[in-house]
Design a protein around this motif. Sequence first.
Motif, PDB file in Angstrom:
ATOM      1  N   VAL A 244       0.861  -1.195   0.000  1.00 15.42           N
ATOM      2  CA  VAL A 244       0.000   0.000   0.000  1.00 15.42           C
ATOM      3  C   VAL A 244       0.897   1.244   0.000  1.00 15.42           C
ATOM      4  CG1 VAL A 244      -1.724   1.317   1.303  1.00 15.42           C
ATOM      5  CG2 VAL A 244      -1.899  -1.180   1.198  1.00 15.42           C
ATOM      6  N   LYS A 245       1.953   1.207   0.821  1.00 14.82           N
ATOM      7  CA  LYS A 245       2.860   2.376   0.895  1.00 14.82           C
ATOM      8  C   LYS A 245       3.556   2.603  -0.465  1.00 14.82           C
ATOM      9  CE  LYS A 245       6.517   4.569   3.501  1.00 14.82           C
ATOM     10  NZ  LYS A 245       7.260   4.952   2.306  1.00 14.82           N
ATOM     11  N   LEU A 246       4.001   1.514  -1.058  1.00 11.39           N
ATOM     12  CA  LEU A 246       4.645   1.643  -2.374  1.00 11.39           C
ATOM     13  C   LEU A 246       3.671   2.277  -3.383  1.00 11.39           C
ATOM     14  CD1 LEU A 246       6.978   0.918  -4.367  1.00 11.39           C
ATOM     15  CD2 LEU A 246       5.805  -1.263  -4.738  1.00 11.39           C
ATOM     16  N   ALA A 247       2.425   1.840  -3.325  1.00 14.17           N
ATOM     17  CA  ALA A 247       1.427   2.370  -4.271  1.00 14.17           C
ATOM     18  C   ALA A 247       1.161   3.856  -4.013  1.00 14.17           C
ATOM     19  CB  ALA A 247       0.134   1.562  -4.164  1.00 14.17           C
ATOM     20  N   VAL A 248       1.042   4.234  -2.738  1.00 16.32           N
ATOM     21  CA  VAL A 248       0.787   5.653  -2.416  1.00 16.32           C
ATOM     22  C   VAL A 248       1.969   6.506  -2.892  1.00 16.32           C
ATOM     23  CG1 VAL A 248       0.582   7.318  -0.503  1.00 16.32           C
ATOM     24  CG2 VAL A 248      -0.748   5.183  -0.463  1.00 16.32           C
ATOM     25  N   ASP A 249       3.179   6.053  -2.603  1.00  8.85           N
ATOM     26  CA  ASP A 249       4.367   6.839  -2.993  1.00  8.85           C
ATOM     27  C   ASP A 249       4.497   6.935  -4.510  1.00  8.85           C
ATOM     28  OD1 ASP A 249       4.915   7.161  -0.338  1.00  8.85           O
ATOM     29  OD2 ASP A 249       6.440   5.579  -0.239  1.00  8.85           O
ATOM     30  N   THR A 250       4.008   5.922  -5.211  1.00 12.19           N
ATOM     31  CA  THR A 250       4.130   5.897  -6.676  1.00 12.19           C
ATOM     32  C   THR A 250       3.007   6.674  -7.361  1.00 12.19           C
ATOM     33  OG1 THR A 250       5.158   3.715  -6.496  1.00 12.19           O
ATOM     34  CG2 THR A 250       4.385   4.352  -8.682  1.00 12.19           C
ATOM     35  N   VAL A 251       1.795   6.571  -6.815  1.00  9.94           N
ATOM     36  CA  VAL A 251       0.635   7.144  -7.539  1.00  9.94           C
ATOM     37  C   VAL A 251       0.757   8.666  -7.705  1.00  9.94           C
ATOM     38  CG1 VAL A 251      -0.997   7.598  -5.616  1.00  9.94           C
ATOM     39  CG2 VAL A 251      -1.843   6.787  -7.836  1.00  9.94           C
ATOM     40  N   VAL A 252       1.478   9.296  -6.798  1.00  6.45           N
ATOM     41  CA  VAL A 252       1.602  10.765  -6.909  1.00  6.45           C
ATOM     42  C   VAL A 252       2.603  11.169  -7.997  1.00  6.45           C
ATOM     43  CG1 VAL A 252       0.854  11.266  -4.550  1.00  6.45           C
ATOM     44  CG2 VAL A 252       3.283  10.812  -4.992  1.00  6.45           C
ATOM     45  N   LYS A 253       3.326  10.178  -8.537  1.00  6.34           N
ATOM     46  CA  LYS A 253       4.347  10.501  -9.549  1.00  6.34           C
ATOM     47  C   LYS A 253       3.944  10.067 -10.958  1.00  6.34           C
ATOM     48  CE  LYS A 253       7.955   9.356  -6.200  1.00  6.34           C
ATOM     49  NZ  LYS A 253       8.666   8.145  -5.816  1.00  6.34           N
ATOM     50  N   ILE A 254       2.792   9.415 -11.103  1.00 10.31           N
ATOM     51  CA  ILE A 254       2.436   8.878 -12.421  1.00 10.31           C
ATOM     52  C   ILE A 254       1.171   9.555 -12.958  1.00 10.31           C
ATOM     53  CG2 ILE A 254       3.540   6.636 -12.009  1.00 10.31           C
ATOM     54  CD1 ILE A 254       0.758   5.490 -11.415  1.00 10.31           C
ATOM     55  N   ASP A 255       0.929   9.382 -14.263  1.00  8.95           N
ATOM     56  CA  ASP A 255      -0.253  10.036 -14.837  1.00  8.95           C
ATOM     57  C   ASP A 255      -1.104   9.076 -15.667  1.00  8.95           C
ATOM     58  OD1 ASP A 255       1.393   9.697 -16.963  1.00  8.95           O
ATOM     59  OD2 ASP A 255       1.710  11.826 -17.385  1.00  8.95           O
ATOM     60  N   THR A 256      -0.997   7.778 -15.335  1.00  8.05           N
ATOM     61  CA  THR A 256      -1.830   6.776 -16.030  1.00  8.05           C
ATOM     62  C   THR A 256      -2.394   5.795 -15.005  1.00  8.05           C
ATOM     63  OG1 THR A 256       0.092   5.361 -16.316  1.00  8.05           O
ATOM     64  CG2 THR A 256      -0.486   6.786 -18.192  1.00  8.05           C
ATOM     65  N   LEU A 257      -3.249   4.892 -15.484  1.00  3.57           N
ATOM     66  CA  LEU A 257      -3.750   3.834 -14.601  1.00  3.57           C
ATOM     67  C   LEU A 257      -2.765   2.675 -14.602  1.00  3.57           C
ATOM     68  CD1 LEU A 257      -6.880   2.665 -13.421  1.00  3.57           C
ATOM     69  CD2 LEU A 257      -6.019   0.977 -14.991  1.00  3.57           C
ATOM     70  N   VAL A 258      -2.411   2.200 -13.410  1.00  2.00           N
ATOM     71  CA  VAL A 258      -1.586   1.004 -13.288  1.00  2.00           C
ATOM     72  C   VAL A 258      -2.446  -0.065 -12.618  1.00  2.00           C
ATOM     73  CG1 VAL A 258       0.387  -0.001 -12.075  1.00  2.00           C
ATOM     74  CG2 VAL A 258       0.625   2.215 -13.200  1.00  2.00           C
ATOM     75  N   TYR A 259      -2.565  -1.214 -13.271  1.00  5.27           N
ATOM     76  CA  TYR A 259      -3.364  -2.323 -12.734  1.00  5.27           C
ATOM     77  C   TYR A 259      -2.400  -3.446 -12.353  1.00  5.27           C
ATOM     78  CZ  TYR A 259      -6.469  -6.457 -13.133  1.00  5.27           C
ATOM     79  OH  TYR A 259      -7.135  -7.640 -12.917  1.00  5.27           O
ATOM     80  N   GLY A 260      -2.087  -3.550 -11.083  1.00  4.17           N
ATOM     81  CA  GLY A 260      -1.179  -4.606 -10.615  1.00  4.17           C
ATOM     82  C   GLY A 260       0.172  -4.038 -10.205  1.00  4.17           C
ATOM     83  N   LEU A 261       0.597  -4.381  -8.993  1.00  3.14           N
ATOM     84  CA  LEU A 261       1.883  -3.866  -8.481  1.00  3.14           C
ATOM     85  C   LEU A 261       3.077  -4.408  -9.252  1.00  3.14           C
ATOM     86  CD1 LEU A 261       1.904  -3.685  -4.587  1.00  3.14           C
ATOM     87  CD2 LEU A 261       1.241  -1.979  -6.274  1.00  3.14           C
ATOM     88  N   GLU A 262       2.882  -5.522  -9.971  1.00  2.00           N
ATOM     89  CA  GLU A 262       4.003  -6.067 -10.753  1.00  2.00           C
ATOM     90  C   GLU A 262       4.512  -5.039 -11.759  1.00  2.00           C
ATOM     91  OE1 GLU A 262       0.933  -7.107 -10.939  1.00  2.00           O
ATOM     92  OE2 GLU A 262       0.312  -7.068 -13.036  1.00  2.00           O
ATOM     93  N   ASN A 263       3.649  -4.088 -12.103  1.00  2.00           N
ATOM     94  CA  ASN A 263       4.052  -3.064 -13.086  1.00  2.00           C
ATOM     95  C   ASN A 263       4.892  -1.949 -12.472  1.00  2.00           C
ATOM     96  OD1 ASN A 263       2.589  -4.145 -15.424  1.00  2.00           O
ATOM     97  ND2 ASN A 263       0.794  -3.756 -14.164  1.00  2.00           N
TER      98      ASN A 263
END
Length: 266
Positions: A244-263
């Motif tokens: 969850v932390k990895l996703a929160v830290d990443t989502v603020v830096k991207i501008d597309t939808l990512v489906y799956g943490l493997e990406n």
Amino acid sequence: MTNLKIAIAGPRGRMGREAVLLVQETEGYELAAVLDHKNGGGLLSDFDGFAGMEVPVYSDVQLLMQEVHPDVLIDLTTPEVGMLHTKTALEHGVRPVVGTTGFTKEQLQELEELCHDKGIGCIIAPNFALGAVLMMKFSQMAGRYFQDVEIIELHHDQKLDAPSGTAVKTAEMIAEVRETKQQGHPEEKETIKGARGANYDGMHIHSVRLPGLIAHQQVMFGADGQTLTIRHDSYNRASFMSGVKLAVDTVVKIDTLVYGLENIIE
Ligand SMILES: NC(=O)C1=CN([C@@H]2O[C@H](COP(=O)(O)OP(=O)(O)OC[C@H]3O[C@@H](n4cnc5c(N)ncnc54)[C@H](OP(=O)(O)O)[C@@H]3O)[C@@H](O)[C@H]2O)C=CC1
Ligand SMILES: O=C(O)C1=N[C@H](C(=O)O)C[C@H](O)C1
């Protein structure tokens, strides 16, 4: 540096409670509000287990977005409302991190388009446990060499969706590399309906629900004279929080939808 303002939907749930703790304990994160369909108007500290947490509780997602305007919404609810929360967040320029499972392909497509229109990121992760993400990746690797695969997912008996989001994602990932095959005997017949589980591109998915379990999955491959089993077990819900932390830290830096943490783990 200013804190990242985070809102959590479903704070009283099994995952929501862990996520509240994660946000409270993480430097640089601020729990700005929570979304709770039954309890708008009060403070999180009014509920059992949240002593001292003077965080506003909203029951209306629109109002939360307008009044609080968090940087990130973490959604851990149900597929029915999770979609509404995610869309509403994106429409207000708020970046969603979604753990809720059960979204359809069409819903994912709609959210992808919304991210594109708004130019902001969204992460939807069927499983936040890094070990589970590796289990899915290893299964995809094996799917190149083994066409015959059975996915067995095992969860606690309060789970609403079957098969699990993880099992669906695993089947999708394997299907990307596996040569399509209808498994089993061509004349195979179920004498009790459902005995062979769900069918995804010829692969079978079996859902086990038992009290005592948390979240587990075993992917079995078979070929002449051999089987390969890849298994992951989550023994508590803290196992999901580093993802969850990895996703929160990443989502603020991207501008597309990512489906799956493997990406995003590479
Ligand atoms: N991606 C991952 O790694 C993981 C994902 N999950 C997924 O996360 C989701 C939540 O799981 P879990 O915490 O176990 O489930 P819970 O049932 O424990 O929690 C769900 C929460 O959502 C709330 N809720 C229900 N309806 C609404 C609504 N209309 N509006 C706002 N909130 C609502 C519930 O409140 P109330 O009870 O009062 O109705 C509850 O607090 C599921 O989809 C599950 O599959 C779970 C574990 C890991
Ligand atoms: O409901 C759960 O508990 C879980 N749901 C997710 C899923 O559907 O795959 C992730 C994990 O398996 C736990």
